[in-house]
Design a protein around this motif. Sequence first.
Motif, PDB file in Angstrom:
ATOM      1  N   ASP A   1       0.819  -1.215   0.000  1.00 41.25           N
ATOM      2  CA  ASP A   1       0.000   0.000   0.000  1.00 41.25           C
ATOM      3  C   ASP A   1       0.852   1.265   0.000  1.00 41.25           C
ATOM      4  OD1 ASP A   1      -2.264  -1.525   0.013  1.00 41.25           O
ATOM      5  OD2 ASP A   1      -2.609  -1.380   2.172  1.00 41.25           O
ATOM      6  N   CYS A   2       2.031   1.205   0.601  1.00 44.00           N
ATOM      7  CA  CYS A   2       2.901   2.373   0.630  1.00 44.00           C
ATOM      8  C   CYS A   2       3.398   2.705  -0.781  1.00 44.00           C
ATOM      9  CB  CYS A   2       4.087   2.130   1.564  1.00 44.00           C
ATOM     10  SG  CYS A   2       4.986   3.638   2.009  1.00 44.00           S
ATOM     11  N   LEU A   3       3.718   1.681  -1.555  1.00 45.77           N
ATOM     12  CA  LEU A   3       4.115   1.883  -2.952  1.00 45.77           C
ATOM     13  C   LEU A   3       2.961   2.457  -3.759  1.00 45.77           C
ATOM     14  CD1 LEU A   3       6.134   1.523  -5.297  1.00 45.77           C
ATOM     15  CD2 LEU A   3       5.315  -0.843  -5.520  1.00 45.77           C
ATOM     16  N   LEU A   4       1.761   1.939  -3.541  1.00 43.17           N
ATOM     17  CA  LEU A   4       0.587   2.454  -4.261  1.00 43.17           C
ATOM     18  C   LEU A   4       0.297   3.901  -3.882  1.00 43.17           C
ATOM     19  CD1 LEU A   4      -1.851  -0.618  -4.075  1.00 43.17           C
ATOM     20  CD2 LEU A   4      -0.256  -0.002  -5.902  1.00 43.17           C
ATOM     21  N   HIS A   5       0.478   4.236  -2.600  1.00 40.57           N
ATOM     22  CA  HIS A   5       0.260   5.606  -2.146  1.00 40.57           C
ATOM     23  C   HIS A   5       1.253   6.563  -2.814  1.00 40.57           C
ATOM     24  CE1 HIS A   5      -0.941   8.918   0.337  1.00 40.57           C
ATOM     25  NE2 HIS A   5       0.192   8.957   1.023  1.00 40.57           N
ATOM     26  N   LEU A   6       2.484   6.122  -2.925  1.00 40.24           N
ATOM     27  CA  LEU A   6       3.511   6.912  -3.595  1.00 40.24           C
ATOM     28  C   LEU A   6       3.139   7.158  -5.057  1.00 40.24           C
ATOM     29  CD1 LEU A   6       7.335   6.254  -3.237  1.00 40.24           C
ATOM     30  CD2 LEU A   6       6.319   6.530  -5.494  1.00 40.24           C
ATOM     31  N   VAL A   7       2.680   6.115  -5.722  1.00 34.52           N
ATOM     32  CA  VAL A   7       2.279   6.238  -7.134  1.00 34.52           C
ATOM     33  C   VAL A   7       1.072   7.161  -7.278  1.00 34.52           C
ATOM     34  CG1 VAL A   7       1.275   4.939  -9.074  1.00 34.52           C
ATOM     35  CG2 VAL A   7       3.272   4.043  -7.863  1.00 34.52           C
ATOM     36  N   ARG A   8       0.105   7.063  -6.356  1.00 40.52           N
ATOM     37  CA  ARG A   8      -1.072   7.941  -6.411  1.00 40.52           C
ATOM     38  C   ARG A   8      -0.681   9.407  -6.253  1.00 40.52           C
ATOM     39  NH1 ARG A   8      -3.700   3.857  -3.410  1.00 40.52           N
ATOM     40  NH2 ARG A   8      -3.242   4.974  -1.454  1.00 40.52           N
ATOM     41  N   THR A   9       0.321   9.663  -5.420  1.00 41.48           N
ATOM     42  CA  THR A   9       0.793  11.038  -5.231  1.00 41.48           C
ATOM     43  C   THR A   9       1.306  11.610  -6.547  1.00 41.48           C
ATOM     44  OG1 THR A   9       1.382  10.594  -2.920  1.00 41.48           O
ATOM     45  CG2 THR A   9       2.419  12.492  -3.964  1.00 41.48           C
ATOM     46  N   CYS A  10       2.064  10.814  -7.284  1.00 41.30           N
ATOM     47  CA  CYS A  10       2.561  11.257  -8.596  1.00 41.30           C
ATOM     48  C   CYS A  10       1.405  11.434  -9.573  1.00 41.30           C
ATOM     49  CB  CYS A  10       3.566  10.260  -9.142  1.00 41.30           C
ATOM     50  SG  CYS A  10       5.051  10.040  -8.117  1.00 41.30           S
TER      51      CYS A  10
ATOM     52  N   LYS B   1       4.586  12.515 -14.930  1.00 42.21           N
ATOM     53  CA  LYS B   1       4.409  11.376 -15.840  1.00 42.21           C
ATOM     54  C   LYS B   1       5.740  10.666 -16.075  1.00 42.21           C
ATOM     55  CE  LYS B   1       2.405  10.195 -20.326  1.00 42.21           C
ATOM     56  NZ  LYS B   1       1.680  10.708 -21.497  1.00 42.21           N
ATOM     57  N   SER B   2       6.812  11.448 -16.211  1.00 47.92           N
ATOM     58  CA  SER B   2       8.135  10.873 -16.429  1.00 47.92           C
ATOM     59  C   SER B   2       8.600  10.086 -15.212  1.00 47.92           C
ATOM     60  CB  SER B   2       9.140  11.982 -16.752  1.00 47.92           C
ATOM     61  OG  SER B   2       8.715  12.754 -17.853  1.00 47.92           O
ATOM     62  N   VAL B   3       8.340  10.626 -14.014  1.00 45.52           N
ATOM     63  CA  VAL B   3       8.696   9.930 -12.772  1.00 45.52           C
ATOM     64  C   VAL B   3       7.929   8.612 -12.669  1.00 45.52           C
ATOM     65  CG1 VAL B   3       8.452  10.022 -10.253  1.00 45.52           C
ATOM     66  CG2 VAL B   3       9.426  11.970 -11.488  1.00 45.52           C
ATOM     67  N   LEU B   4       6.644   8.649 -12.986  1.00 49.51           N
ATOM     68  CA  LEU B   4       5.841   7.418 -12.953  1.00 49.51           C
ATOM     69  C   LEU B   4       6.399   6.369 -13.912  1.00 49.51           C
ATOM     70  CD1 LEU B   4       2.264   8.945 -12.744  1.00 49.51           C
ATOM     71  CD2 LEU B   4       3.249   7.327 -11.103  1.00 49.51           C
TER      72      LEU B   4
END
Length: 351
Positions: A156-165, A182-185
């Motif tokens: 969930d922490c990884l998903l939260h990080l991705v949602r922030t981006c 978008k580039s970071v993602l």
Amino acid sequence: MSSSQNLGGATRCGRVVGPTLDKIIKNAAWRKHTFLVSACKSVLDKLESLSDSPDPSSPLFGLSTSDSDAVLQPLLLSLDTAYAKVVEPALDCSFKLFSLSLLRGEVCSSSPDSLLYKLIHAICKVCGLGEESIELAVLRVLLAAVRSPRIMIRGDCLLHLVRTCYNVYLGGFNGTNQICAKSVLAQIMIIVFTRSEANSMDVSFKTVNVNDLLAITDKNVNEGNSVHICQGFINDVITAGEAAPPPPDFRLVIEEGASENEKGEDGDGGTSKIMEDGFLLFKNLCKLSMKFSSQENTDDQILVRGKTLSLELLKVIVDNGGPIWRSDERQVLSLIPQDTFLSLCYMAFKS
């Protein structure tokens, strides 16, 4: 307190944290942030008496667990103020700690009280301040955290990080920041899935080509030199980590401590944690790509852009796929819902 030339004492992490704490003290609103200023001064004094003494269980290289908690606490307090003048140096310090591989450990929702978990969530939270410079600084730190081979951001922490981006890309007002998000993602996808392929944290991976990511839907946010700026942004984060190898014996300590996490088998088929996180991220991208508009708002452009972004990131994963994607297509295709699969085929045909 020592002179500005020697702030932070003799430890490697102290030399990074010390100047930051001094800057936070100078930038803080003294009446409003009395507790923060006091905490920074206390840690600066503490760092003067410390020397590097590796502790395999500590999240901060060279310090004991208790000392690590004390040293990182002012960064958390700074981020919690939501005051840009102290948030920015805290983000810059976090970036350096991740890039230099001075922070280490597993970050997941099963350890919500850990300092690393709190730090990642505090960093994501300040992105909501809506300030363009802070958005960019958050993206920089999050990519550095994922890029570090000593930090395993999971579940969930990884998903939260991705949602922030995602939120920066979908809700930002600055075109350059949106393209950076978008580039970071895309770079995160390449890193996570390269590691999943190798079942190891220590891997070489491609650096994303920002120009290749600009779909028709993103042409309107390109602000002239945005592509050049964003490519430099990505390159700087990646090379910062490459130019700073882990401290002596640090790599060995981490690999021994995390070997079971990285390569250990579970009871349901032997999938490692690294591979589990790759599949989890892939499945969530599929779900995001299939979100539908509500009856009340059938023309939801943010939703459309989110769906498109998810499909583009899935395509980045497939385009950069290694042996697992080429030798076990049935397993991979079984993870992709039919609507997502058809959309991916359409995107591949268009390209």
